[in-house]
Design a protein around this motif. Structure first.
Motif, PDB file in Angstrom:
ATOM      1  N   TYR A 226       0.834  -1.196   0.000  1.00 45.20           N
ATOM      2  CA  TYR A 226       0.000   0.000   0.000  1.00 45.20           C
ATOM      3  C   TYR A 226       0.876   1.256   0.000  1.00 45.20           C
ATOM      4  CZ  TYR A 226      -3.357  -3.561   1.350  1.00 45.20           C
ATOM      5  OH  TYR A 226      -4.124  -4.697   1.388  1.00 45.20           O
ATOM      6  N   THR A 227       1.450   1.530  -1.164  1.00 47.52           N
ATOM      7  CA  THR A 227       2.267   2.728  -1.325  1.00 47.52           C
ATOM      8  C   THR A 227       2.294   3.116  -2.800  1.00 47.52           C
ATOM      9  OG1 THR A 227       4.449   3.719  -0.958  1.00 47.52           O
ATOM     10  CG2 THR A 227       4.403   1.415  -1.633  1.00 47.52           C
ATOM     11  N   ASN A 228       2.485   4.397  -3.066  1.00 52.20           N
ATOM     12  CA  ASN A 228       2.722   4.864  -4.431  1.00 52.20           C
ATOM     13  C   ASN A 228       3.983   5.726  -4.494  1.00 52.20           C
ATOM     14  OD1 ASN A 228       1.824   7.116  -3.111  1.00 52.20           O
ATOM     15  ND2 ASN A 228       0.245   7.666  -4.605  1.00 52.20           N
ATOM     16  N   ARG A 230       7.585   6.197  -5.397  1.00 48.92           N
ATOM     17  CA  ARG A 230       8.338   5.540  -6.465  1.00 48.92           C
ATOM     18  C   ARG A 230       9.582   4.819  -5.962  1.00 48.92           C
ATOM     19  NH1 ARG A 230       7.498   2.823 -10.468  1.00 48.92           N
ATOM     20  NH2 ARG A 230       5.837   4.324 -10.942  1.00 48.92           N
ATOM     21  N   ARG A 231      10.355   5.429  -5.073  1.00 53.77           N
ATOM     22  CA  ARG A 231      11.600   4.783  -4.633  1.00 53.77           C
ATOM     23  C   ARG A 231      11.305   3.481  -3.885  1.00 53.77           C
ATOM     24  NH1 ARG A 231      12.236   5.918   0.718  1.00 53.77           N
ATOM     25  NH2 ARG A 231      11.120   7.732   1.560  1.00 53.77           N
ATOM     26  N   LYS A 232      10.204   3.475  -3.116  1.00 50.33           N
ATOM     27  CA  LYS A 232       9.812   2.250  -2.422  1.00 50.33           C
ATOM     28  C   LYS A 232       9.338   1.211  -3.421  1.00 50.33           C
ATOM     29  CE  LYS A 232       8.483   4.035   2.118  1.00 50.33           C
ATOM     30  NZ  LYS A 232       7.380   4.081   3.124  1.00 50.33           N
ATOM     31  N   MET A 233       8.546   1.634  -4.377  1.00 55.47           N
ATOM     32  CA  MET A 233       8.017   0.703  -5.371  1.00 55.47           C
ATOM     33  C   MET A 233       9.145   0.052  -6.160  1.00 55.47           C
ATOM     34  SD  MET A 233       4.813   3.120  -6.530  1.00 55.47           S
ATOM     35  CE  MET A 233       4.248   2.132  -7.896  1.00 55.47           C
ATOM     36  N   ASP A 234      10.147   0.836  -6.544  1.00 48.47           N
ATOM     37  CA  ASP A 234      11.271   0.283  -7.304  1.00 48.47           C
ATOM     38  C   ASP A 234      12.031  -0.746  -6.466  1.00 48.47           C
ATOM     39  OD1 ASP A 234      10.614   1.877  -9.432  1.00 48.47           O
ATOM     40  OD2 ASP A 234      12.122   3.415  -9.007  1.00 48.47           O
ATOM     41  N   ARG A 235      12.257  -0.418  -5.194  1.00 52.43           N
ATOM     42  CA  ARG A 235      12.993  -1.344  -4.323  1.00 52.43           C
ATOM     43  C   ARG A 235      12.200  -2.620  -4.078  1.00 52.43           C
ATOM     44  NH1 ARG A 235      13.192   1.505  -0.061  1.00 52.43           N
ATOM     45  NH2 ARG A 235      12.063   0.318   1.506  1.00 52.43           N
ATOM     46  N   PHE A 236      10.908  -2.462  -3.822  1.00 46.55           N
ATOM     47  CA  PHE A 236      10.078  -3.641  -3.559  1.00 46.55           C
ATOM     48  C   PHE A 236       9.965  -4.520  -4.801  1.00 46.55           C
ATOM     49  CE2 PHE A 236       7.532  -1.204  -0.084  1.00 46.55           C
ATOM     50  CZ  PHE A 236       8.609  -1.311   0.772  1.00 46.55           C
ATOM     51  N   CYS A 237       9.911  -3.906  -5.978  1.00 45.99           N
ATOM     52  CA  CYS A 237       9.825  -4.699  -7.210  1.00 45.99           C
ATOM     53  C   CYS A 237      11.087  -5.532  -7.411  1.00 45.99           C
ATOM     54  CB  CYS A 237       9.597  -3.783  -8.418  1.00 45.99           C
ATOM     55  SG  CYS A 237       7.878  -3.222  -8.605  1.00 45.99           S
ATOM     56  N   GLN A 238      12.240  -4.942  -7.091  1.00 48.69           N
ATOM     57  CA  GLN A 238      13.485  -5.702  -7.184  1.00 48.69           C
ATOM     58  C   GLN A 238      13.461  -6.892  -6.229  1.00 48.69           C
ATOM     59  OE1 GLN A 238      16.028  -5.564  -9.267  1.00 48.69           O
ATOM     60  NE2 GLN A 238      17.004  -7.285  -8.189  1.00 48.69           N
ATOM     61  N   ASP A 239      12.985  -6.660  -5.009  1.00 51.07           N
ATOM     62  CA  ASP A 239      12.887  -7.739  -4.033  1.00 51.07           C
ATOM     63  C   ASP A 239      11.904  -8.819  -4.498  1.00 51.07           C
ATOM     64  OD1 ASP A 239      14.658  -6.376  -2.402  1.00 51.07           O
ATOM     65  OD2 ASP A 239      13.080  -5.464  -1.170  1.00 51.07           O
ATOM     66  N   ALA A 240      10.806  -8.389  -5.112  1.00 52.29           N
ATOM     67  CA  ALA A 240       9.795  -9.341  -5.590  1.00 52.29           C
ATOM     68  C   ALA A 240      10.360 -10.220  -6.702  1.00 52.29           C
ATOM     69  CB  ALA A 240       8.564  -8.589  -6.075  1.00 52.29           C
ATOM     70  N   GLU A 242      13.452 -11.080  -7.063  1.00 50.21           N
ATOM     71  CA  GLU A 242      14.391 -12.027  -6.454  1.00 50.21           C
ATOM     72  C   GLU A 242      13.658 -13.181  -5.776  1.00 50.21           C
ATOM     73  OE1 GLU A 242      16.858  -9.789  -3.844  1.00 50.21           O
ATOM     74  OE2 GLU A 242      17.852  -8.678  -5.459  1.00 50.21           O
ATOM     75  N   LEU A 243      12.485 -12.906  -5.228  1.00 54.31           N
ATOM     76  CA  LEU A 243      11.693 -13.963  -4.577  1.00 54.31           C
ATOM     77  C   LEU A 243      10.793 -14.705  -5.564  1.00 54.31           C
ATOM     78  CD1 LEU A 243      10.482 -12.364  -1.193  1.00 54.31           C
ATOM     79  CD2 LEU A 243      12.051 -14.288  -1.489  1.00 54.31           C
ATOM     80  N   ASP A 244      10.704 -14.180  -6.787  1.00 53.58           N
ATOM     81  CA  ASP A 244       9.839 -14.773  -7.808  1.00 53.58           C
ATOM     82  C   ASP A 244       8.371 -14.758  -7.371  1.00 53.58           C
ATOM     83  OD1 ASP A 244       9.108 -16.000 -10.210  1.00 53.58           O
ATOM     84  OD2 ASP A 244       9.318 -18.021  -9.368  1.00 53.58           O
ATOM     85  N   VAL A 245       7.929 -13.591  -6.878  1.00 56.64           N
ATOM     86  CA  VAL A 245       6.534 -13.420  -6.489  1.00 56.64           C
ATOM     87  C   VAL A 245       5.951 -12.250  -7.273  1.00 56.64           C
ATOM     88  CG1 VAL A 245       6.956 -14.324  -4.174  1.00 56.64           C
ATOM     89  CG2 VAL A 245       7.027 -11.845  -4.559  1.00 56.64           C
ATOM     90  N   GLN A 246       4.640 -12.231  -7.397  1.00 60.35           N
ATOM     91  CA  GLN A 246       3.965 -11.148  -8.101  1.00 60.35           C
ATOM     92  C   GLN A 246       3.601 -10.053  -7.101  1.00 60.35           C
ATOM     93  OE1 GLN A 246      -0.053 -10.578 -10.791  1.00 60.35           O
ATOM     94  NE2 GLN A 246       0.957 -12.561 -10.873  1.00 60.35           N
ATOM     95  N   LEU A 247       3.820  -8.792  -7.488  1.00 55.67           N
ATOM     96  CA  LEU A 247       3.598  -7.670  -6.579  1.00 55.67           C
ATOM     97  C   LEU A 247       2.801  -6.572  -7.271  1.00 55.67           C
ATOM     98  CD1 LEU A 247       4.104  -5.942  -4.035  1.00 55.67           C
ATOM     99  CD2 LEU A 247       6.376  -5.392  -4.972  1.00 55.67           C
ATOM    100  N   ILE A 248       1.741  -6.105  -6.588  1.00 53.61           N
ATOM    101  CA  ILE A 248       0.973  -4.962  -7.064  1.00 53.61           C
ATOM    102  C   ILE A 248       0.906  -3.916  -5.961  1.00 53.61           C
ATOM    103  CG2 ILE A 248      -0.415  -6.278  -8.715  1.00 53.61           C
ATOM    104  CD1 ILE A 248      -2.691  -6.287  -6.690  1.00 53.61           C
ATOM    105  N   PHE A 249       0.669  -2.668  -6.375  1.00 52.78           N
ATOM    106  CA  PHE A 249       0.575  -1.560  -5.432  1.00 52.78           C
ATOM    107  C   PHE A 249      -0.835  -0.978  -5.493  1.00 52.78           C
ATOM    108  CE2 PHE A 249       4.963  -1.959  -6.788  1.00 52.78           C
ATOM    109  CZ  PHE A 249       5.648  -1.960  -5.573  1.00 52.78           C
ATOM    110  N   LYS A 250      -1.501  -0.976  -4.327  1.00 54.70           N
ATOM    111  CA  LYS A 250      -2.899  -0.583  -4.263  1.00 54.70           C
ATOM    112  C   LYS A 250      -3.106   0.486  -3.191  1.00 54.70           C
ATOM    113  CE  LYS A 250      -6.030  -2.765  -5.718  1.00 54.70           C
ATOM    114  NZ  LYS A 250      -6.918  -2.743  -6.896  1.00 54.70           N
ATOM    115  N   THR A 251      -4.319   1.051  -3.198  1.00 52.93           N
ATOM    116  CA  THR A 251      -4.724   1.931  -2.106  1.00 52.93           C
ATOM    117  C   THR A 251      -5.183   1.067  -0.941  1.00 52.93           C
ATOM    118  OG1 THR A 251      -7.017   2.029  -2.869  1.00 52.93           O
ATOM    119  CG2 THR A 251      -5.496   3.679  -3.752  1.00 52.93           C
TER     120      THR A 251
END
Length: 263
Positions: A226-228, A230-240, A242-251
């Motif tokens: 639950y964030t928009n 950008r720096r967090k989203m980019d970091r979390f996407c990299q982590d996702a 590496e874990l081979d999981v699907q990640l979406i960002f919502k309200t």
């Protein structure tokens, strides 16, 4: 052949046919590559392409499910299995002794005593029947980590594991695939009992490590943050990745808005 033997044969045939139908209905399992979305409050966006979408059990109509299925989407119903919600149509069905402390941050929700399996079973059985009747393919049970919260009841991990496994078994009786929601500490005990995992905010909480067990078992993991920012989203996407999981960002309200989806 006597009438009695003939009748027995017919009954056995009907039972086998029914068992076959249930098996066929429960044979579907989600895939990690299916684009996931979750929408629990209006306004909904049911036009955006998805492979698997989670929607509220009560607020979603059979017609909406049919429309989504016609587009090739699979659907999961959201059921709050660990807390009482004051606005639900079956709220009065919960015996008062089952209702515990208020759910932090959600004033109209209260934890329930998951040890009262018979009373909860009657309520959840009707919900699962509704989920199946509306045409959902799967179910996601929320708030199945009460043992780690101040519920007002002396719950422990053993109680929670037994309850969560019971939920999974009940879901499959209705031919539904079943998700484990959060419950990160219990993943090693429950990974074999559930078909996929829906995780909230595990990257922001630095708690995603247990998700590996589901991926190692070749079971999908869908993460919602639950964030928009950008720096967090980019970091979390990299982590996702590496874990081979699907990640979406919502309200936080989980309406139809989608901030972003990791590439």
């Amino acid at each position: 052949m006597s009438k009695r033997v003939g009748l027995a044969a017919v009954l056995i045939g009907l039972l086998l046919l029914t068992a076959g139908q249930v098996l066929a209905a429960s044979s579907w399992k989600p895939d990690q590559r299916q684009l996931f979305d979750i929408q629990l409050t209006t306004p909904f966006n049911l036009v955006r392409p998805v492979g698997l979408i989670e929607l509220d059990l009560f607020d979603t109509s059979p017609e909406q499910i049919k429309t989504l299925k016609a587009k090739g989407a699979r659907t999961a119903c959201y059921i709050n299995a660990g807390a009482w919600e004051s606005w639900r149509p079956d709220a009065d069905a919960y015996p008062k002794k089952l209702i515990g402390r208020a759910f932090s941050g959600w004033p109209n929700e209260r934890w329930v005593d998951i040890r009262e399996r018979d009373a909860l079973g009657r309520i959840l059985d009707k919900r699962l029947e509704l989920c199946q009747r509306k045409g959902f393919d799967a179910v996601d049970f929320d708030n199945v980590d009460g043992y780690a919260n101040q519920t007002g009841f002396p719950l422990n991990a053993k109680d929670q594991i037994a309850y969560n496994r019971w939920l999974a078994d009940e879901a499959r009786r209705y031919g539904l695939a079943v998700a484990l929601r959060n419950s990160f500490e219990l993943v090693p005990e429950l990974v074999q009992d559930f078909d996929f995992l829906v995780a909230e905010s595990c990257f922001s909480k630095n708690a995603c490590e247990p998700l590996k067990a589901f991926r190692e078992a070749d079971k999908p993991v869908f993460v919602v943050e639950y964030t928009n920012i950008r720096r967090k989203m980019d970091r979390f996407c990299q982590d996702a990745r590496e874990l081979d999981v699907q990640l979406i960002f919502k309200t936080q309200s989980l309406n139809g808005k989608l901030h972003a989806r990791c590439p």
